[in-house]
Write a protein that holds these residues in place. Structure first.
Motif, PDB file in Angstrom:
ATOM      1  N   ALA A 238     -49.212  37.454  74.178  1.00  0.00           N
ATOM      2  CA  ALA A 238     -50.017  36.174  73.852  1.00  0.00           C
ATOM      3  C   ALA A 238     -51.100  36.149  74.325  1.00  0.00           C
ATOM      4  N   VAL A 239     -51.518  36.555  75.720  1.00  0.00           N
ATOM      5  CA  VAL A 239     -52.651  36.484  76.146  1.00  0.00           C
ATOM      6  C   VAL A 239     -53.749  37.545  75.703  1.00  0.00           C
ATOM      7  N   VAL A 240     -53.057  38.866  75.232  1.00  0.00           N
ATOM      8  CA  VAL A 240     -53.998  39.860  74.944  1.00  0.00           C
ATOM      9  C   VAL A 240     -54.377  39.558  73.358  1.00  0.00           C
ATOM     10  N   LYS A 241     -53.530  38.665  72.702  1.00  0.00           N
ATOM     11  CA  LYS A 241     -53.913  38.308  71.248  1.00  0.00           C
ATOM     12  C   LYS A 241     -54.945  37.104  71.374  1.00  0.00           C
ATOM     13  N   GLY A 242     -55.049  36.395  72.372  1.00  0.00           N
ATOM     14  CA  GLY A 242     -56.007  35.214  72.538  1.00  0.00           C
ATOM     15  C   GLY A 242     -57.221  35.890  72.953  1.00  0.00           C
ATOM     16  N   LEU A 243     -57.231  36.919  73.613  1.00  0.00           N
ATOM     17  CA  LEU A 243     -58.436  37.593  74.064  1.00  0.00           C
ATOM     18  C   LEU A 243     -59.088  38.493  72.856  1.00  0.00           C
ATOM     19  N   VAL A 244     -58.058  38.950  71.955  1.00  0.00           N
ATOM     20  CA  VAL A 244     -58.696  39.553  70.787  1.00  0.00           C
ATOM     21  C   VAL A 244     -59.515  38.376  69.919  1.00  0.00           C
ATOM     22  N   ASN A 245     -58.686  37.367  69.773  1.00  0.00           N
ATOM     23  CA  ASN A 245     -59.478  36.304  68.974  1.00  0.00           C
ATOM     24  C   ASN A 245     -60.893  35.890  69.546  1.00  0.00           C
ATOM     25  N   LEU A 246     -60.735  35.742  71.091  1.00  0.00           N
ATOM     26  CA  LEU A 246     -61.779  35.305  71.611  1.00  0.00           C
ATOM     27  C   LEU A 246     -63.112  36.353  71.093  1.00  0.00           C
ATOM     28  N   VAL A 247     -62.748  37.705  71.603  1.00  0.00           N
ATOM     29  CA  VAL A 247     -63.968  38.494  71.415  1.00  0.00           C
ATOM     30  C   VAL A 247     -64.167  38.669  70.009  1.00  0.00           C
ATOM     31  N   GLU A 248     -63.433  38.779  68.889  1.00  0.00           N
ATOM     32  CA  GLU A 248     -63.842  38.644  67.535  1.00  0.00           C
ATOM     33  C   GLU A 248     -64.473  37.373  67.083  1.00  0.00           C
ATOM     34  N   GLY A 249     -64.306  36.169  67.938  1.00  0.00           N
ATOM     35  CA  GLY A 249     -64.959  35.030  67.495  1.00  0.00           C
ATOM     36  C   GLY A 249     -66.337  35.114  67.954  1.00  0.00           C
ATOM     37  N   GLN A 250     -66.641  36.188  69.050  1.00  0.00           N
ATOM     38  CA  GLN A 250     -68.044  36.327  69.352  1.00  0.00           C
ATOM     39  C   GLN A 250     -68.803  37.076  68.455  1.00  0.00           C
ATOM     40  N   GLY A 251     -68.163  37.685  67.486  1.00  0.00           N
ATOM     41  CA  GLY A 251     -68.793  38.687  66.727  1.00  0.00           C
ATOM     42  C   GLY A 251     -68.608  40.403  66.892  1.00  0.00           C
TER      43      GLY A 251
END
Length: 509
Positions: A238-251
């Motif tokens: 779930a932490v990895v998924k959150g990080l993926v969403n975070l970086v994708e949100g940065q473009g």
């Protein structure tokens, strides 16, 4: 070979934004992507596997979810800092739960010790084993705090690019007795052999031998007391998924099934990467979250190297390997804690077999992870998800995992069935085994080591592969094999160092 024009090496500049390529989507790679994007880079993350996480990959089988590697979160402020850089709040995306106890430690004679951050509870248990060691525990924790303040607060985020960086900290290292081992440091305060095990096993969680690893790692004891030991709802995945969403949100773009074959260089500078498919991707900055031995020995095999030569890599000492059995059960075992350490009949002797003699012993010690103790959603209703992890020799040892994996798993299953998971062998709903061979082939880990380089004194700080490559300009390293070392806090901190060593994006455009 067909190459897209925009991916021709050397063409990254002039596109209006500096481009950084990150190899690997483990915690180090994703943390690096967050930081580089926040500093103005256009970032592309390239992942060999079909999903993110690296060692923190998630296996899903028959309705069960299994964290492949890291299972605990300490120093959560490091994650909160990443989320802040990405313009979000960590607590909005990830639900962390404090573990109590941190670990239940079970000795071979059946006695247990619940290790937590509550000093009074810990001392009450120590008193049951060895009353004279209660005061020693307080002194040990005071020393752990001193080491923590220097080793973690002052040095974990500082690059060791030059030898002078190392020489500057020698007085502090000497004052903190970093020349001692973790077990030696613990033993100077504690006399009871069982309590010595309780306070010295932590290096095994990051690939270190308690009898040889520098005592700087006693800082883990205070780090855990200060911030606690947490698990995420949904598992570490779930932490990895959150990080993926975070970086994708940065473009940032993350490309899966994109194995990097070579780091491309020109005039001593990294200019991009070549994938196994032949595609070349240009970059102003390359960050490798791959084992440094593989980064230098394989991805830079064609580049002349002065320090991290093939000979230097072969002479280096690497951490232990890991045997991990993931299994789901048809019933639940409510008496089993979230984290359990099951210590075998031998402590030092077994560790010597693993690290020094590199022989696969008949006995073992285990880390048993039962995330469904906190989050039942990781298994079908009425079931439990587990993994049992045994430290074993890396592939430089005598084990033939092609033939020995199943007999070894069966021995572990019988032991667990006879001890804390009664009837286990008849309750298996699903099963998956990984060995050091998987670490070698899936994760590109040299010798199948679970944690890259062994964290002995002469392979720490400046002596470790630098975050800013010594061999190639504009190449940077993050992850377990570089400074400050393995473990989730160490790996995330390795990306934090990039803020000190990677030039501003504006210098490339």
């Amino acid at each position: 070979m067909t190459v897209a024009a925009s991916h021709v090496p050397g063409s990254a500049q002039g596109r209006g934004q500096a481009h950084a390529v990150v190899i690997g989507s483990g915690f180090g790679g994703l943390a690096a992507a967050v930081r580089l994007a926040a500093r103005g880079f256009r970032v592309t993350v390239l992942e060999k596997l079909d999903a993110p996480g690296g060692r923190a990959y998630v296996h899903r089988r028959d309705g069960f979810s299994f964290d492949a590697g890291p299972t605990i979160i300490t120093a959560p402020f490091l994650l909160e800092e990443l989320w802040n850089l990405g313009g979000r709040r960590f607590e909005d995306d990830v639900d962390l739960r404090l573990m109590d106890p941190f670990y239940r430690i079970r000795f071979d004679d059946g006695r247990v010790f619940d290790y937590s951050g509550d000093a009074d509870k810990v001392k009450a248990q120590i008193a049951q084993y060895s009353p004279q060691d209660v005061a020693g525990y307080d002194r040990f924790m005071a020393m752990s705090e001193k080491v923590f303040k220097v080793g973690f607060e002052d040095l974990a985020h500082v690059p060791f690019t030059n030898l002078t960086d190392m020489l500057r900290i020698v007085p502090d290292m000497a004052m903190l007795q970093s020349y001692r081992t973790v077990y030696g440091m613990v033993s100077s305060y504690i006399k009871d052999p069982f309590i010595r095990q309780v306070l010295s096993f932590h290096p095994l969680l990051i690939g270190g031998n308690p009898f040889t690893v520098t005592s700087i790692y006693v800082l883990i004891s205070f780090l855990e007391r200060k911030w606690g030991v947490h698990s995420a709802m949904g598992g570490t995945g779930a932490v990895v998924k959150g990080l993926v969403n975070l970086v994708e949100g940065q473009g940032t773009e993350i490309r899966y099934n994109a194995e990097v074959e070579r780091i491309l260089t020109r005039n001593g500078k990294a200019t991009g990467v070549r994938l196994a498919t032949g595609e070349e991707i240009a970059a102003d900055v390359v960050v490798s979250d791959v084992d440094p031995a593989t980064t230098y020995g394989k991805l830079l095999a064609e580049h002349p190297r002065k320090r991290w030569t093939d000979g230097k890599i072969e002479r280096s000492k690497f951490s232990n390997g890991l045997f991990v059995w993931y299994f789901g059960t048809k019933r639940q075992y409510p008496d089993v804690k979230h984290h359990t350490i099951l210590l075998g009949p031998r402590y030092k002797e077994l560790i010597q077999d693993i690290f020094k003699r590199k022989t696969l012993a008949e006995d073992f010690s285990l880390y048993l992870y039962r995330p469904t103790a906190t989050d039942p959603s990781l298994a079908p209703e009425g079931c439990d998800a587990f993994y049992a992890l045994a430290p074993v020799p890396h592939l430089g040892g005598d084990a033939d995992w092609e033939t020995q994996a199943e007999p070894y798993r069966a021995r572990i299953a019988k032991y667990l069935s006879d001890s804390i998971l009664p009837g286990l062998e008849d309750q298996i709903a699903t099963s998956l085994v990984t060995t050091p061979l998987d670490f070698k082939h899936r994760l590109n880990s040299h010798l199948g080591a679970g944690f890259s380089l062994e964290p002995i004194l002469m392979q720490s700080a400046w002596f470790r592969p630098h975050n800013k490559s010594e061999e190639v300009e504009h190449l940077y390293l993050v992850g377990a094999g570089t400074h400050p070392g393995a473990g989730v806090p160490g790996v995330i901190s390795s990306a934090r160092v990039l803020d000190r060593v990677v030039p501003d994006a504006s210098t490339f455009v």
